[in-house]
Design an enzyme around this catalytic site. Structure first.
Site: not given
Length: 350
Positions: A142, A167
């Site tokens: 990501s 995350y």
């Protein structure tokens, strides 16, 4: 090829599975169908791929009615025994790992979900890939790993040691874990740092879905950081094309090159990391204006401060994937928003 794709009831996984199926590959998809967001949307994606969602049972094969080469299982990544059994039975050539607990803000309130899915789940994938001699593991990272990076553009050669959400920390950990397995077991692995993916069948917790729904319903939208944000919005078709190309080019490692110019995105091991982004950041307020023009209505804006875990800007340097694979994401955001809004209105009957 015989391919395992994790997260095929998810946004990106659904589109990637379709691409590989259409190209004539044998595809097995798995997803745990968790309720982080609407399970009905996940079922809708599965149904669009010919999966009978009324027949879903845990760890039970469901054959697509429209794609003979596609089989789906409800399966949790944390279930190592079931995962091993699937690898043993199917003898996959390639694994494309897209399943994860998504969402930056959700990680603030539900941290354990990220450790179970993104850490333990990825470890189980790595172990199975090692055990069953997978030819190439491609996994989703990501843009959030860039964290506190303040460079004009985010390069895979930049240090990424300061994440600002759990995350992001789990995604960076996945990259480090992948390198360990690549180095120790010569497992070819490629990580892909996605930048703000959007398009038809997109997640309802993403800005484009939230904004479109609110504007259509004449409800206010929350505009964080008072609209002073930049995002490298990347259309789903560009992400899919990048994954398809990467899957066909497993890294081999280059000990001489790495020794001369150490870089965190490649190694003497068969390990590689790429950015996949549109390389043209869009101001949040301009993005909202494009949605307004497409929908034909003005948004009621509720300006808010920057949220914990959010970053001000994402901007992908995609030079390596252009030079090495001859590919550059380039779908204009106006086209992508139009395609999304058309799907959204049809699916939700709005």
């Amino acid at each position: 090829m015989n391919i395992l794709i994790t997260g095929t009831a998810g946004f990106i996984g659904f589109h990637v599975a379709n691409a590989f199926i259409q190209a004539g590959n044998t595809v097995t998809g798995i997803d745990n169908l968790n309720d982080y967001y609407s399970v009905a949307l996940k079922h809708g994606r599965l149904q669009a791929a010919g999966i009978d969602t009324a027949s879903l049972l845990y760890n039970t094969a469901i054959q697509s009615s429209t794609h003979p080469g596609y089989t789906f299982y409800v399966l949790a990544l944390e279930d190592y025994q079931a995962l091993q059994q699937l690898f043993s039975e199917k003898q996959f050539d390639i694994v494309i790992h897209l399943a994860a607990q998504a969402g930056v803000r959700y990680s603030v309130t539900h941290p354990h979900a990220y450790i179970h899915s993104n850490m333990l789940g990825f470890l189980n994938i790595l172990e199975c890939c090692k055990q069953f001699n997978i030819k190439h593991l491609v996994y989703a990272s990501s843009s959030s790993v860039y964290g506190m990076n303040t460079e004009e553009t985010f390069s895979t050669g930049d240090p990424v040691d300061h994440p600002i959400s759990l995350y992001a920390a789990t995604k960076r950990s996945n990259e480090l874990m992948a390198h360990v397995y690549s180095n120790m077991y010569r497992l070819p692995v490629t990580g892909l740092r996605f930048f703000t993916v959007y398009g038809p069948w997109g997640r309802p917790d993403m800005a484009l879905s939230l904004f479109t729904k609110a504007i259509l319903e004449d409800k206010p939208i929350d505009v964080y950081n008072n609209g002073n944000m930049l995002r490298d919005f990347t259309y789903i078709d560009d992400i899919v094309e990048g994954i398809v190309r990467v899957a066909q080019h497993p890294p081999t490692g280059d000990a001489d090159l790495f020794a001369k110019a150490p870089d965190p995105s490649f190694s003497s091991a068969p390990f590689k990391i790429y950015n996949i982004g549109n390389n043209q950041p869009v101001k949040l307020m301009d993005f909202i204006e494009i949605i307004e023009q497409t929908v034909g209505k003005k948004a009621i804006k509720n300006f808010m401060p920057l949220q914990p875990g959010d970053v001000y800007k994402t901007y992908a340097d995609v030079t390596p994937i252009i030079e090495e694979l001859g590919y550059k994401p380039d779908t204009p955001v106006e086209y992508g928003v139009r395609e999304f809004v058309q799907w959204f209105r049809e699916f939700y009957k709005m």
